[in-house]
Design an enzyme around this catalytic site. Structure first.
Site, short mmCIF file in Angstrom:
data_model
loop_
_atom_site.label_atom_id
_atom_site.label_comp_id
_atom_site.label_asym_id
_atom_site.label_seq_id
_atom_site.Cartn_x
_atom_site.Cartn_y
_atom_site.Cartn_z
N ASP A 126 -0.16 5.07 0.99
CA ASP A 126 -0.40 5.98 2.13
C ASP A 126 -0.42 5.19 3.44
O ASP A 126 -1.23 4.29 3.61
CB ASP A 126 -1.74 6.70 1.95
CG ASP A 126 -1.79 7.54 0.70
OD1 ASP A 126 -1.56 8.75 0.79
OD2 ASP A 126 -2.03 6.97 -0.39
N ASP A 139 0.86 -1.17 0.00
CA ASP A 139 0.00 0.00 0.00
C ASP A 139 0.91 1.23 0.00
O ASP A 139 2.09 1.14 0.34
CB ASP A 139 -0.89 -0.05 1.24
CG ASP A 139 -1.73 1.20 1.42
OD1 ASP A 139 -2.38 1.60 0.45
OD2 ASP A 139 -1.71 1.76 2.53
N ASP A 172 -1.55 -0.91 5.89
CA ASP A 172 -1.81 -0.40 7.24
C ASP A 172 -3.28 -0.22 7.53
O ASP A 172 -3.65 0.47 8.49
CB ASP A 172 -1.10 0.96 7.42
CG ASP A 172 -1.78 2.06 6.63
OD1 ASP A 172 -1.92 1.90 5.39
OD2 ASP A 172 -2.19 3.07 7.23
#
Length: 221
Positions: free
Chosen positions: A12, A10, A168
């Protein structure tokens, strides 16, 4: 746990700390309405959820609200105009990526960020050497749908079951699981409103260097 032939990340909250610029885009909207800025820490945890999360945190408005679309356009325009003022790679992410290169393990990016933002931001962050970059609008579906991850595996010509996905946010783990990939929760990131221990990821890593050592140990077996 299958040894990795490719690592997908991922963007961001996993590779890059983009929350300062996302929060600034939201607070610019509040300023335009003569409201006090929202505290950065109150916005940071929503950064991985993009416009939906930040507008919700800053104005208490959901995508179902009639005002949402106009606010979303305003937020995205603000963000696009100042996309890399304070954004940086998380500490030791560069060392992690260098380590993967040395191990001969290709790495790529799968993000829900639209290509409108991903395409300029990735090189500004020094990530232009990724083996593939799949944006939120590259396929008809965004995460938690597995389509973006399956597209990345296809571009790398590596079976999804031989890929690891690191993120996250809960939807990262859900997407990775649905794609048949090993999933790793990046506990150093934003992590949203729930604890990574509740996501049922295959593993949880507290830092990029811990992840690198974990990968090395798997490959050495």
């Amino acid at each position: 746990m299958q040894n990795p032939k490719a690592i997908l990340f991922d963007l961001d909250g996993t590779l890059a700390d983009t929350a300062p610029d996302l929060a600034a885009a939201l607070n610019k909207m509040r300023e335009a309405r003569h409201l006090l800025p929202a505290a950065y820490e109150s916005l940071r945890q929503y950064a991985s959820a993009g416009a939906r999360g930040l507008i919700g945190a800053g104005f208490g408005i959901t995508p179902e609200s009639k005002e949402y679309e106009a606010l979303k356009v305003e937020f995205l325009n603000n963000y696009e105009s100042a996309i890399n003022v304070h954004s940086r790679l998380f500490e030791n992410v560069s060392a992690l990526l260098k380590g993967l290169d040395e191990l001969g393990v290709p790495w790529g990016i799968v993000t829900n960020k639209a290509a409108r933002f991903t395409d300029p931001l990735v090189p500004l962050l020094g990530l232009q050497h990724s083996a593939c970059t799949v944006s939120g609008d590259t396929t008809p579906h965004a995460k938690p749908h597995p389509a973006p991850l399956l597209e990345a595996a296809k571009r790398l010509d590596i079976a999804p079951g031989n890929c690891w996905y690191i993120g996250d946010d809960l939807r990262d783990i859900q997407a990775g699981y649905a794609a048949g990939m090993v999933t790793i929760a990046a506990a150093w990131g934003y992590c949203g409103a729930t604890e990574p221990t509740h996501w049922k990821a295959d593993a949880i890593m507290d830092s990029p260097l811990e992840l690198l050592e974990f990968i090395r140990a798997k490959l050495d077996r």
